[in-house]
Design a protein around this motif. Structure first.
Motif, mmCIF file in Angstrom:
data_model
loop_
_atom_site.group_PDB
_atom_site.id
_atom_site.type_symbol
_atom_site.label_atom_id
_atom_site.label_comp_id
_atom_site.label_asym_id
_atom_site.label_seq_id
_atom_site.Cartn_x
_atom_site.Cartn_y
_atom_site.Cartn_z
ATOM 1 N N GLU A 72 0.814 -1.215 0.000
ATOM 2 C CA GLU A 72 0.000 0.000 0.000
ATOM 3 C C GLU A 72 0.849 1.269 0.000
ATOM 4 O O GLU A 72 0.507 2.255 -0.633
ATOM 5 C CB GLU A 72 -0.944 0.039 1.213
ATOM 6 C CG GLU A 72 -2.184 -0.816 1.065
ATOM 7 C CD GLU A 72 -1.919 -2.266 1.408
ATOM 8 O OE1 GLU A 72 -1.071 -2.523 2.286
ATOM 9 O OE2 GLU A 72 -2.539 -3.138 0.797
ATOM 10 N N THR A 73 1.957 1.270 0.741
ATOM 11 C CA THR A 73 2.721 2.511 0.936
ATOM 12 C C THR A 73 3.812 2.753 -0.090
ATOM 13 O O THR A 73 4.228 3.891 -0.297
ATOM 14 C CB THR A 73 3.353 2.539 2.336
ATOM 15 O OG1 THR A 73 4.318 1.490 2.444
ATOM 16 C CG2 THR A 73 2.295 2.407 3.420
ATOM 17 N N TRP A 79 5.735 6.452 -1.275
ATOM 18 C CA TRP A 79 7.106 6.776 -0.870
ATOM 19 C C TRP A 79 8.123 6.682 -1.994
ATOM 20 O O TRP A 79 9.274 7.113 -1.822
ATOM 21 C CB TRP A 79 7.534 5.879 0.282
ATOM 22 C CG TRP A 79 6.788 6.169 1.540
ATOM 23 C CD1 TRP A 79 5.882 5.347 2.174
ATOM 24 C CD2 TRP A 79 6.853 7.354 2.333
ATOM 25 N NE1 TRP A 79 5.396 5.966 3.297
ATOM 26 C CE2 TRP A 79 5.971 7.204 3.420
ATOM 27 C CE3 TRP A 79 7.568 8.548 2.227
ATOM 28 C CZ2 TRP A 79 5.787 8.167 4.389
ATOM 29 C CZ3 TRP A 79 7.396 9.522 3.189
ATOM 30 C CH2 TRP A 79 6.519 9.336 4.254
ATOM 31 N N HIS A 133 -5.539 9.545 2.391
ATOM 32 C CA HIS A 133 -4.173 9.362 2.877
ATOM 33 C C HIS A 133 -4.228 9.210 4.388
ATOM 34 O O HIS A 133 -5.012 9.903 5.027
ATOM 35 C CB HIS A 133 -3.304 10.572 2.505
ATOM 36 C CG HIS A 133 -1.870 10.400 2.880
ATOM 37 N ND1 HIS A 133 -1.014 9.626 2.143
ATOM 38 C CD2 HIS A 133 -1.162 10.860 3.935
ATOM 39 C CE1 HIS A 133 0.173 9.636 2.725
ATOM 40 N NE2 HIS A 133 0.108 10.374 3.819
ATOM 41 N N PRO A 134 -3.497 8.319 4.990
ATOM 42 C CA PRO A 134 -2.472 7.468 4.396
ATOM 43 C C PRO A 134 -3.070 6.340 3.566
ATOM 44 O O PRO A 134 -4.247 6.020 3.694
ATOM 45 C CB PRO A 134 -1.715 6.921 5.618
ATOM 46 C CG PRO A 134 -2.656 7.035 6.749
ATOM 47 C CD PRO A 134 -3.563 8.182 6.448
#
Length: 132
Positions: A10-11, A15, A36-37
């Motif tokens: 997911e992240t 990033w 978000h997140p």
């Protein structure tokens, strides 16, 4: 020195988007809301049809604080921690730093645009005063 986030399915797009100059936010395919997140489920409609999409990277400083406490030698200069609301959607906010601008020049409502700081395999989204 920054503590780096854990990258997972997911992240990772959030990033690492800075590598190609993209700020990526999760968006629901069903209700079309950004959030978000990143998460595997839409917070508004609970749809599983969510994923990262590039956004403009433009927004406004919603609120901020100036940190003047030198917690470490690297943090000797005052720095700004701000909540930035992106122009794509009311309520699409996240915490970041305002850079390339004197701390005393930051103001609520100030237009900002994203810039990225690379640390190892992570591209940290930061914001600076928008030029246009």
């Amino acid at each position: 020195m920054r503590k780096l986030p854990l990258l997972n399915a997911e992240t990772r797009p959030f990033w690492t988007g800075g590598e190609v100059g993209e700020l990526r936010m999760h968006r629901c395919d069903d209700c079309r809301r950004y959030f978000h997140p990143p998460a595997p489920v839409c917070r508004d409609c609970t749809s599983l049809k969510v994923g990262p999409v590039p956004v403009s990277g433009r927004g406004r400083v919603l609120t901020f604080t100036i940190n003047r406490q030198a917690w470490t030698p690297e943090l000797a200069d005052p720095y700004v921690v701000a909540i930035v609301e992106l122009e794509e959607q009311e309520g699409l906010r996240f915490l970041s730093n305002i850079v390339n601008c004197p701390a005393e020049a930051v103001a609520m409502g100030m237009p900002v645009s994203v810039v990225f700081e690379r640390v190892e395999d992570v591209w940290i989204p930061l914001f600076e005063r928008a030029t246009s």
